[in-house]
Write an enzyme that holds these catalytic residues in place. Sequence first.
Site, PDB file in Angstrom:
ATOM      1  N   LYS A  41     -16.486  -7.877   3.615  1.00  0.00           N
ATOM      2  CA  LYS A  41     -15.284  -8.169   4.397  1.00  0.00           C
ATOM      3  C   LYS A  41     -15.580  -7.848   5.847  1.00  0.00           C
ATOM      4  O   LYS A  41     -16.323  -6.931   6.133  1.00  0.00           O
ATOM      5  CB  LYS A  41     -14.100  -7.323   3.918  1.00  0.00           C
ATOM      6  N   HIS A  85       0.839  -1.211   0.000  1.00  0.00           N
ATOM      7  CA  HIS A  85       0.000   0.000   0.000  1.00  0.00           C
ATOM      8  C   HIS A  85       0.873   1.260   0.000  1.00  0.00           C
ATOM      9  O   HIS A  85       0.630   2.196  -0.744  1.00  0.00           O
ATOM     10  CB  HIS A  85      -0.882   0.047   1.255  1.00  0.00           C
ATOM     11  N   SER A  93      -2.668  -7.938   2.696  1.00  0.00           N
ATOM     12  CA  SER A  93      -3.096  -7.825   4.093  1.00  0.00           C
ATOM     13  C   SER A  93      -3.552  -9.188   4.626  1.00  0.00           C
ATOM     14  O   SER A  93      -3.311  -9.524   5.789  1.00  0.00           O
ATOM     15  CB  SER A  93      -4.252  -6.822   4.216  1.00  0.00           C
ATOM     16  N   ARG A 140      -2.269  -6.004  -8.386  1.00  0.00           N
ATOM     17  CA  ARG A 140      -1.222  -7.017  -8.270  1.00  0.00           C
ATOM     18  C   ARG A 140      -1.398  -8.104  -9.320  1.00  0.00           C
ATOM     19  O   ARG A 140      -0.495  -8.404 -10.064  1.00  0.00           O
ATOM     20  CB  ARG A 140      -1.252  -7.672  -6.878  1.00  0.00           C
TER      21      ARG A 140
HETATM   22  P1  ADP Z   1      -9.915  -3.637  -0.534  1.00  0.00           P
HETATM   23  O1  ADP Z   1     -10.581  -4.389   0.553  1.00  0.00           O
HETATM   24  O2  ADP Z   1     -10.709  -2.430  -0.981  1.00  0.00           O
HETATM   25  O3  ADP Z   1      -9.412  -4.454  -1.689  1.00  0.00           O
HETATM   26  P2  ADP Z   1      -7.163  -3.430   0.367  1.00  0.00           P
HETATM   27  O4  ADP Z   1      -6.678  -2.691   1.563  1.00  0.00           O
HETATM   28  O5  ADP Z   1      -6.992  -4.910   0.355  1.00  0.00           O
HETATM   29  O6  ADP Z   1      -8.653  -2.969   0.197  1.00  0.00           O
HETATM   30  O7  ADP Z   1      -6.438  -2.835  -0.924  1.00  0.00           O
HETATM   31  C1  ADP Z   1      -6.559  -1.477  -1.264  1.00  0.00           C
HETATM   32  C2  ADP Z   1      -5.939  -1.272  -2.630  1.00  0.00           C
HETATM   33  O8  ADP Z   1      -4.537  -1.495  -2.555  1.00  0.00           O
HETATM   34  C3  ADP Z   1      -6.456  -2.234  -3.701  1.00  0.00           C
HETATM   35  O9  ADP Z   1      -6.529  -1.533  -4.935  1.00  0.00           O
HETATM   36  C4  ADP Z   1      -5.401  -3.306  -3.754  1.00  0.00           C
HETATM   37  O10 ADP Z   1      -5.340  -3.931  -5.027  1.00  0.00           O
HETATM   38  C5  ADP Z   1      -4.153  -2.463  -3.497  1.00  0.00           C
HETATM   39  N1  ADP Z   1      -3.059  -3.252  -2.947  1.00  0.00           N
HETATM   40  C6  ADP Z   1      -3.060  -4.047  -1.857  1.00  0.00           C
HETATM   41  N2  ADP Z   1      -1.856  -4.638  -1.678  1.00  0.00           N
HETATM   42  C7  ADP Z   1      -1.066  -4.204  -2.686  1.00  0.00           C
HETATM   43  C8  ADP Z   1       0.286  -4.475  -3.102  1.00  0.00           C
HETATM   44  N3  ADP Z   1       1.057  -5.320  -2.437  1.00  0.00           N
HETATM   45  N4  ADP Z   1       0.743  -3.840  -4.217  1.00  0.00           N
HETATM   46  C9  ADP Z   1      -0.057  -2.999  -4.902  1.00  0.00           C
HETATM   47  N5  ADP Z   1      -1.333  -2.732  -4.602  1.00  0.00           N
HETATM   48  C10 ADP Z   1      -1.844  -3.315  -3.503  1.00  0.00           C
END
Ligand code: ADP
Length: 160
Positions: free
Chosen positions: A41, A17, A129, A91
Amino acid sequence: MTTVVYPGSFNPITFGHANIVERSLKLFDHVVVAIGTSADKDPDIALRDRIELCRAALADFGDSVSVEGFNTLLVEFVRTQNTKFVLRGLRTVTDYDYEFQMLEMNQALDPSIEYVLLPTSNEWSHVSSTRVREIASFGGDISAFVAPCVVDFYKAQRRP
Ligand code: ADP
Protein backbone atom coordinates in the site's frame (compact mmCIF):
# COMPACT_ATOMS: atom_id res chain seq x y z
CA MET A 1 -3.76 -4.86 32.75
CA THR A 2 -4.46 -6.51 29.38
CA THR A 3 -3.27 -4.69 26.29
CA VAL A 4 -4.11 -5.37 22.66
CA VAL A 5 -2.34 -4.07 19.57
CA TYR A 6 -4.66 -2.86 16.77
CA PRO A 7 -2.48 -2.58 13.65
CA GLY A 8 -3.46 -1.00 10.36
CA SER A 9 -2.83 1.74 7.84
CA PHE A 10 -5.51 4.11 9.24
CA ASN A 11 -5.26 6.05 6.02
CA PRO A 12 -7.28 7.84 7.32
CA ILE A 13 -8.90 6.67 10.58
CA THR A 14 -12.69 6.29 10.18
CA PHE A 15 -15.68 5.82 12.52
CA GLY A 16 -15.43 2.11 11.60
CA HIS A 17 -11.94 1.92 13.17
CA ALA A 18 -13.07 3.95 16.19
CA ASN A 19 -16.02 1.59 16.71
CA ILE A 20 -13.66 -1.41 16.77
CA VAL A 21 -11.47 0.41 19.35
CA GLU A 22 -14.49 1.30 21.51
CA ARG A 23 -15.88 -2.25 21.51
CA SER A 24 -12.48 -3.84 22.13
CA LEU A 25 -12.26 -1.85 25.37
CA LYS A 26 -14.93 -4.22 26.73
CA LEU A 27 -12.36 -7.01 26.31
CA PHE A 28 -9.07 -5.21 26.99
CA ASP A 29 -7.93 -2.45 29.35
CA HIS A 30 -5.66 -0.77 26.85
CA VAL A 31 -5.53 -0.54 23.04
CA VAL A 32 -2.36 0.38 21.19
CA VAL A 33 -3.31 1.62 17.73
CA ALA A 34 -0.25 0.69 15.67
CA ILE A 35 0.11 2.51 12.39
CA GLY A 36 2.31 0.67 9.95
CA THR A 37 3.88 1.08 6.61
CA SER A 38 2.58 -1.64 4.31
CA ALA A 39 4.65 -3.00 1.42
CA ASP A 40 1.66 -3.28 -0.96
CA LYS A 41 0.00 0.00 0.00
CA ASP A 42 1.22 3.48 -0.73
CA PRO A 43 -0.40 5.67 1.92
CA ASP A 44 -1.10 9.16 0.66
CA ILE A 45 -1.16 10.57 4.20
CA ALA A 46 2.28 10.76 5.85
CA LEU A 47 2.77 8.49 8.85
CA ARG A 48 3.20 11.50 11.15
CA ASP A 49 -0.18 12.92 10.04
CA ARG A 50 -1.92 9.55 10.35
CA ILE A 51 -0.61 9.27 13.94
CA GLU A 52 -1.82 12.79 14.80
CA LEU A 53 -5.25 12.21 13.26
CA CYS A 54 -5.66 8.94 15.17
CA ARG A 55 -4.65 10.64 18.43
CA ALA A 56 -7.15 13.45 17.88
CA ALA A 57 -9.96 11.15 16.68
CA LEU A 58 -9.51 8.81 19.66
CA ALA A 59 -8.83 11.48 22.31
CA ASP A 60 -12.12 10.78 24.12
CA PHE A 61 -10.81 7.35 25.18
CA GLY A 62 -8.09 9.04 27.25
CA ASP A 63 -5.32 6.83 28.61
CA SER A 64 -7.11 3.65 27.51
CA VAL A 65 -5.85 4.19 23.97
CA SER A 66 -2.39 5.07 22.71
CA VAL A 67 -1.21 5.53 19.14
CA GLU A 68 2.20 4.49 17.80
CA GLY A 69 3.86 4.20 14.42
CA PHE A 70 5.90 1.10 13.57
CA ASN A 71 8.06 -0.02 10.69
CA THR A 72 9.07 -3.48 11.86
CA LEU A 73 7.40 -6.86 11.56
CA LEU A 74 4.07 -6.76 13.42
CA VAL A 75 5.12 -9.65 15.69
CA GLU A 76 8.24 -7.74 16.70
CA PHE A 77 6.22 -4.62 17.50
CA VAL A 78 3.72 -6.69 19.53
CA ARG A 79 6.58 -8.08 21.65
CA THR A 80 7.70 -4.53 22.52
CA GLN A 81 4.20 -3.77 23.90
CA ASN A 82 4.27 -6.58 26.49
CA THR A 83 1.19 -8.29 25.09
CA LYS A 84 0.27 -11.41 23.15
CA PHE A 85 -2.91 -10.05 21.56
CA VAL A 86 -3.59 -8.49 18.17
CA LEU A 87 -6.95 -6.99 17.19
CA ARG A 88 -8.41 -6.66 13.69
CA GLY A 89 -11.83 -5.69 12.38
CA LEU A 90 -13.87 -7.69 9.85
CA ARG A 91 -16.32 -6.23 7.38
CA THR A 92 -16.69 -8.60 4.45
CA VAL A 93 -15.75 -12.07 3.25
CA THR A 94 -12.88 -10.39 1.41
CA ASP A 95 -11.66 -8.94 4.72
CA TYR A 96 -11.95 -12.41 6.25
CA ASP A 97 -9.78 -14.05 3.54
CA TYR A 98 -7.18 -11.30 3.83
CA GLU A 99 -7.13 -11.35 7.64
CA PHE A 100 -6.88 -15.13 7.76
CA GLN A 101 -3.93 -15.18 5.39
CA MET A 102 -2.20 -12.46 7.37
CA LEU A 103 -2.79 -14.04 10.74
CA GLU A 104 -1.62 -17.47 9.55
CA MET A 105 1.64 -15.94 8.32
CA ASN A 106 2.05 -14.04 11.57
CA GLN A 107 1.25 -17.17 13.59
CA ALA A 108 4.02 -18.96 11.73
CA LEU A 109 6.39 -16.14 12.71
CA ASP A 110 5.31 -16.17 16.38
CA PRO A 111 2.84 -18.87 17.46
CA SER A 112 2.50 -17.33 20.94
CA ILE A 113 0.47 -14.35 19.66
CA GLU A 114 -3.34 -14.61 19.57
CA TYR A 115 -5.62 -12.75 17.11
CA VAL A 116 -8.98 -11.27 18.03
CA LEU A 117 -11.22 -10.54 15.03
CA LEU A 118 -14.15 -8.27 15.82
CA PRO A 119 -16.99 -8.09 13.29
CA THR A 120 -17.95 -4.59 12.21
CA SER A 121 -21.17 -3.14 13.56
CA ASN A 122 -23.87 -2.74 10.88
CA GLU A 123 -23.65 1.01 11.13
CA TRP A 124 -20.06 1.13 9.84
CA SER A 125 -19.83 -1.97 7.63
CA HIS A 126 -19.82 0.15 4.46
CA VAL A 127 -17.10 2.54 5.64
CA SER A 128 -13.55 2.14 4.36
CA SER A 129 -10.53 4.44 4.26
CA THR A 130 -10.29 3.88 0.51
CA ARG A 131 -13.84 5.20 -0.12
CA VAL A 132 -13.21 8.13 2.25
CA ARG A 133 -10.05 9.06 0.30
CA GLU A 134 -11.95 8.81 -2.98
CA ILE A 135 -14.80 11.05 -1.79
CA ALA A 136 -12.37 13.53 -0.22
CA SER A 137 -10.31 13.73 -3.40
CA PHE A 138 -13.41 15.09 -5.21
CA GLY A 139 -14.14 17.51 -2.37
CA GLY A 140 -17.18 15.47 -1.21
CA ASP A 141 -18.63 15.48 2.30
CA ILE A 142 -16.92 12.82 4.46
CA SER A 143 -18.25 14.06 7.81
CA ALA A 144 -20.58 11.04 8.21
CA PHE A 145 -17.62 8.65 8.11
CA VAL A 146 -14.71 10.34 9.90
CA ALA A 147 -13.99 12.58 12.89
CA PRO A 148 -14.00 16.39 12.45
CA CYS A 149 -10.15 16.47 12.63
CA VAL A 150 -10.00 14.28 9.49
CA VAL A 151 -12.55 16.47 7.70
CA ASP A 152 -10.42 19.52 8.56
CA PHE A 153 -7.24 17.76 7.42
CA TYR A 154 -8.66 17.15 3.93
CA LYS A 155 -10.09 20.68 3.75
CA ALA A 156 -6.64 22.08 4.53
CA GLN A 157 -5.10 19.85 1.84
CA ARG A 158 -7.43 21.19 -0.82
CA ARG A 159 -6.62 24.79 -0.02
CA PRO A 160 -4.36 26.23 -2.74
P1 ADP B 1 -4.83 -2.43 6.66
O1 ADP B 1 -4.13 -1.70 5.59
O2 ADP B 1 -3.89 -3.14 7.60
O3 ADP B 1 -5.97 -3.31 6.22
P2 ADP B 1 -6.82 -0.54 7.61
O4 ADP B 1 -6.55 0.76 8.29
O5 ADP B 1 -7.49 -0.49 6.28
O6 ADP B 1 -5.43 -1.27 7.59
O7 ADP B 1 -7.70 -1.44 8.58
C1 ADP B 1 -7.24 -1.79 9.86
C2 ADP B 1 -8.20 -2.81 10.45
O8 ADP B 1 -9.46 -2.20 10.68
C3 ADP B 1 -8.47 -4.01 9.53
O9 ADP B 1 -8.61 -5.17 10.34
C4 ADP B 1 -9.78 -3.65 8.87
O10 ADP B 1 -10.51 -4.81 8.49
C5 ADP B 1 -10.47 -2.93 10.03
N1 ADP B 1 -11.50 -2.00 9.56
C6 ADP B 1 -11.38 -1.01 8.66
N2 ADP B 1 -12.57 -0.38 8.47
C7 ADP B 1 -13.46 -1.00 9.27
C8 ADP B 1 -14.87 -0.86 9.51
N3 ADP B 1 -15.60 0.04 8.87
N4 ADP B 1 -15.45 -1.71 10.41
C9 ADP B 1 -14.71 -2.64 11.03
N5 ADP B 1 -13.40 -2.86 10.83
C10 ADP B 1 -12.77 -2.05 9.97
